[in-house]
Design a protein around this motif. Structure first.
Motif, PDB file in Angstrom:
ATOM      1  N   GLU A 146       0.936  -1.283  -0.061  1.00  0.00           N
ATOM      2  CA  GLU A 146      -0.071   0.087  -0.073  1.00  0.00           C
ATOM      3  C   GLU A 146       0.744   1.334  -0.161  1.00  0.00           C
ATOM      4  O   GLU A 146       0.348   2.418  -0.540  1.00  0.00           O
TER       5      GLU A 146
ATOM      6  N   ILE B  70      -5.436   4.708   3.034  1.00  0.00           N
ATOM      7  CA  ILE B  70      -4.988   3.599   2.267  1.00  0.00           C
ATOM      8  C   ILE B  70      -4.721   2.643   3.083  1.00  0.00           C
ATOM      9  O   ILE B  70      -3.537   2.609   3.514  1.00  0.00           O
TER      10      ILE B  70
ATOM     11  N   VAL C 278      -9.155   3.071  -1.994  1.00  0.00           N
ATOM     12  CA  VAL C 278      -8.634   4.136  -1.397  1.00  0.00           C
ATOM     13  C   VAL C 278      -9.979   4.943  -1.146  1.00  0.00           C
ATOM     14  O   VAL C 278     -10.878   5.300  -1.816  1.00  0.00           O
TER      15      VAL C 278
END
Length: 284
Positions: free
Chosen positions: A76, A117, A235
């Motif tokens: 991520e 995220i 997201v």
């Protein structure tokens, strides 16, 4: 630690049915880094000079602080850097904000971060509070147990303790299991691993991509059980930042088509699928 975990308060009204993978169509062409449309959410970020991202710092392989360097790294993290590269021309122009699972929506609503995220599952209920990009990671909820425990699935956990993070969809899924395990909540998935090692819980249950990271840290554990949920990670951004949602979707589209998604997936999570999931439900 909550033992047993508190049942989350139900919404005052049931959220309307939705396509949890749907998101806004990206622009036909992404603007050049640092040259965002005047007055846009992106232009304000460029003016500030950095992107502020809410992340985990304890999810090994996905988003964690490397003890050797002190830097946050993982799948991520690399994804966030691609967004910063497209937005500001510098993948390192990011201010990281370590947050708990329960803090993901509040920090967005308070405007403390531009996006989150953090293996955040897109759900119809959450879509009433925040906006989601297209899916960047597919996973499903399973179990982490000690090897030789005799636990193969949720059916073996009747009346036994199963740990997940507070404020996660995982807690709700545990509560819904017919075998009636006892959910235990902590602020961090890593805390759940410690409780498993100490014998205070019988299993940890969250999305399998996080469980793989826990098992990699403790070889005496293993991931077991059939998937009991569908968890598309996306997201998360503020509801009023639709221009930013479209921009992020454009970046994700480019990351998928260029092979970058496969590259960073392989770097952190092992053999990548032959191709990233087709993106359904683009609207507007």
């Amino acid at each position: 630690m909550q033992d047993p975990a508190q049942s989350p308060a139900p919404p005052s009204t049931s959220p309307p049915a939705c396509d949890v993978r749907a998101s806004l169509r990206p622009p036909a062409t992404l603007p050049a880094p640092g040259k965002m449309p005047a007055g846009s959410t992106m232009a304000k970020i460029v003016e500030r000079g950095r992107l502020i991202v809410g992340i985990d710092q304890n999810a090994y392989l996905t988003s964690y602080r490397d003890p050797r360097t002190g830097e946050v790294v993982g799948f991520e993290i690399d994804l966030a850097k691609e967004i910063a590269r497209a937005l500001l021309g510098n993948p390192d122009a990011i201010q990281w904000r370590a947050i708990t699972t329960a803090d993901r929506i509040p920090v967005l609503e308070r405007g403390e971060v531009d996006m989150v995220i953090r293996t955040m599952t897109s759900t119809c209920e959450r879509r009433q509070q925040v906006a989601f990009s297209t899916e960047y990671l597919t996973s499903a909820q399973r179990l982490l147990v000690n090897k030789g425990s005799g636990i193969d699935d949720f059916e073996d956990l009747a009346g036994r303790k199963v740990c997940a993070t507070r404020g996660s969809t995982s807690i709700v899924t545990i509560m819904k299991q017919p075998s009636k395990p006892v959910p235990v909540a902590t602020d961090s998935t890593l805390d759940c691993l410690v409780l498993l090692q100490q014998g205070q819980v019988d299993a940890v249950s969250t999305v399998d991509v996080l469980l793989i990271g826990l098992a990699a840290q403790d070889p005496s554990t293993e991931v077991v059980g059939k998937p009991v949920s569908d968890e598309p990670s996306a997201v998360a951004m503020r509801l009023d930042a639709q221009d930013l949602v479209r921009f992020v979707n454009g970046v994700l589209e480019r990351v998928r088509s260029s092979g970058k998604w496969t590259e960073i997936y392989s770097r952190w999570l092992g053999s990548a699928p032959a191709a990233a999931r087709e993106v359904p439900g683009l609207t507007g």
